[in-house]
Write an enzyme that holds these catalytic residues in place. Structure first.
Site, mmCIF file in Angstrom:
data_model
loop_
_atom_site.group_PDB
_atom_site.id
_atom_site.type_symbol
_atom_site.label_atom_id
_atom_site.label_comp_id
_atom_site.label_asym_id
_atom_site.label_seq_id
_atom_site.Cartn_x
_atom_site.Cartn_y
_atom_site.Cartn_z
ATOM 1 N N LEU A 39 70.415 -27.350 -22.453
ATOM 2 C CA LEU A 39 70.774 -27.206 -23.761
ATOM 3 C C LEU A 39 68.787 -27.159 -24.470
ATOM 4 O O LEU A 39 68.433 -26.379 -25.196
ATOM 5 C CB LEU A 39 70.792 -28.473 -24.432
ATOM 6 N N GLY A 40 68.100 -28.193 -23.891
ATOM 7 C CA GLY A 40 66.448 -28.323 -23.989
ATOM 8 C C GLY A 40 65.375 -26.195 -24.315
ATOM 9 O O GLY A 40 65.121 -25.826 -24.888
ATOM 10 N N ASN B 84 76.604 -35.407 -25.454
ATOM 11 C CA ASN B 84 77.306 -35.823 -25.243
ATOM 12 C C ASN B 84 78.316 -37.061 -25.105
ATOM 13 O O ASN B 84 77.778 -37.809 -25.403
ATOM 14 C CB ASN B 84 78.187 -34.982 -24.364
ATOM 15 N N ARG C 227 56.132 -31.526 -13.979
ATOM 16 C CA ARG C 227 56.934 -30.539 -14.777
ATOM 17 C C ARG C 227 55.854 -29.377 -15.173
ATOM 18 O O ARG C 227 56.262 -28.499 -15.865
ATOM 19 C CB ARG C 227 58.128 -31.103 -15.456
ATOM 20 N N LYS D 221 85.788 -36.106 -30.503
ATOM 21 C CA LYS D 221 85.600 -35.397 -29.604
ATOM 22 C C LYS D 221 85.635 -35.822 -28.074
ATOM 23 O O LYS D 221 86.059 -36.034 -27.167
ATOM 24 C CB LYS D 221 84.434 -35.406 -29.797
#
Ligand code: NAD
Ligand code: KPL
Length: 307
Positions: free
Chosen positions: A11-12, A106, A35, A186
């Site tokens: 998602l990032g 989530n 990274r 959800k």
């Protein structure tokens, strides 16, 4: 207005690619020098396969470490729920009362912990149906076009004007004054579907064969949501769950995907959170406890973390 995106995962990278593609200033915040060097080797570009396209685009991207001195105006937290608090802590001194923090996690639990960590800072929680994955680091595929429901976690305020950037970047979203209700609903769906797909190693659609178990769980989750302040019936929860199972019949749930890829799951923020809340609020939770315990036993067999 500038955006920082904490966590260069699926998602990032999806958010970073779409904002950057629309020429909206956005920087990825990476975990360490290693990274940063990996992204540099890739020419400081994300390879982005947009939804419905057959060839990826290379999108130039800014990146920095948490220790960078630049103040953060708008932060999108795109880590897994179990990493989110530590990640936000790593940039806390760069946030101020003018900042806005957007949480894409989530499940539930991490959002509340982050809101507590950031008193006086606007924290906005999201429930997203977007689907993305990485084929390798910084190579993002937008696999499912969804939308993101957003709202204030603590004090409801009008929609922030910075979300015009999302419109400009064609990021589909909807603003709501009742995000907590949406997160709870959800959560109930994720409690019903995700663990059972792991236990039965099946796609979402195959859960129509588990109606007895789903019914028992729907009863407990309806009691829990009602006790938490979001009244609903077991029939509502069951019907919504069945609808999602039908709409996502061919999906491999996010939890089963994690298990199949030998990755830590977000169990503590799904059944773990529901169970703890149910124990605290005194609602019945026999089926939920069985489910959580069976899921942990399966994770143990697979050598994966139990939390
Ligand atoms: P991911 O594992 O692909 O990405 C998380 C990234 O955060 C990883 O690159 C990790 O290294 C990085 N990270 C962790 N701690 C960090 C730190 N301290 N500093 C910097 N980076 C750090 O996860 P994802 O699939 O993008 O999911 C993120 C959240 O969004 C999860 O809660 C997930 O359930 C939810 N979500 C994902 C999708 C999807 O399609 N991928 C859809 C809806 C919701
Ligand atoms: O949110 C999901 C997930 O997999 O986490 C559902 C709705 C179950 C769709 O797969």
């Amino acid at each position: 207005m500038s955006w920082h995106i904490l966590g260069p995962g699926s998602l990032g990278c999806l958010w970073a690619a779409r904002l950057s593609q629309a020429h909206i200033p956005a920087s990825l915040i990476l975990r360490n020098q290693h990274r940063l060097a990996a992204l540099q080797r890739q020419g400081n570009q994300i390879s982005y396969l947009a939804y419905g396209q057959s060839s990826p685009l290379d999108i130039a991207i800014n990146a920095q470490l948490a220790s960078h001195p630049q103040p953060i105006e708008r932060l999108i937290v795109a880590c897994k729920a179990y990493d989110a608090v530590a990640a936000v802590e790593s940039v806390k001194t760069r946030l101020s009362s003018n900042s806005g923090v957007f949480l894409l996690q989530n499940g539930m639990g991490s959002q509340q912990a982050i809101a507590q960590l950031l008193p006086g800072i606007r924290v906005i929680a999201a429930s997203s149906t977007e689907g993305a994955f990485l084929t390798q680091p910084f190579h993002c595929t937008h696999a499912g076009q969804g939308t993101t429901l957003l709202g204030d976690l603590v004090h409801t305020q009008p929609e922030p004007t910075c979300l015009r950037d999302w419109q400009q970047a064609q990021i589909s979203y909807q603003w709501t004054d009742t995000i907590l209700a949406a997160l709870w609903r959800k959560l109930a769906i994720n409690c019903l579907i995700n663990p059972l797909t792991v236990l039965y190693q099946c796609k979402n659609g195959q859960l129509t064969q588990q109606t007895e178990r789903l019914t028992a769980l729907a009863h407990e989750l309806a009691q829990l949501l009602s006790a938490a302040g979001y009244p609903c019936t077991a029939e509502d929860v069951f019907a919504q769950c069945l609808q999602v199972i039908q709409n996502t019949a061919q999906n491999t749930s996010s939890m089963l995907q994690d298990v199949l890829n030998q990755r830590r799951t977000e169990i503590s923020y799904i059944t773990g959170f529901a169970l703890a809340q149910s124990q605290q609020l005194g609602t019945s939770h026999r089926a939920l406890l069985d489910l959580h315990s069976q899921l942990q036993a399966r994770l143990q067999q697979l050598g994966l973390p139990l939390d």
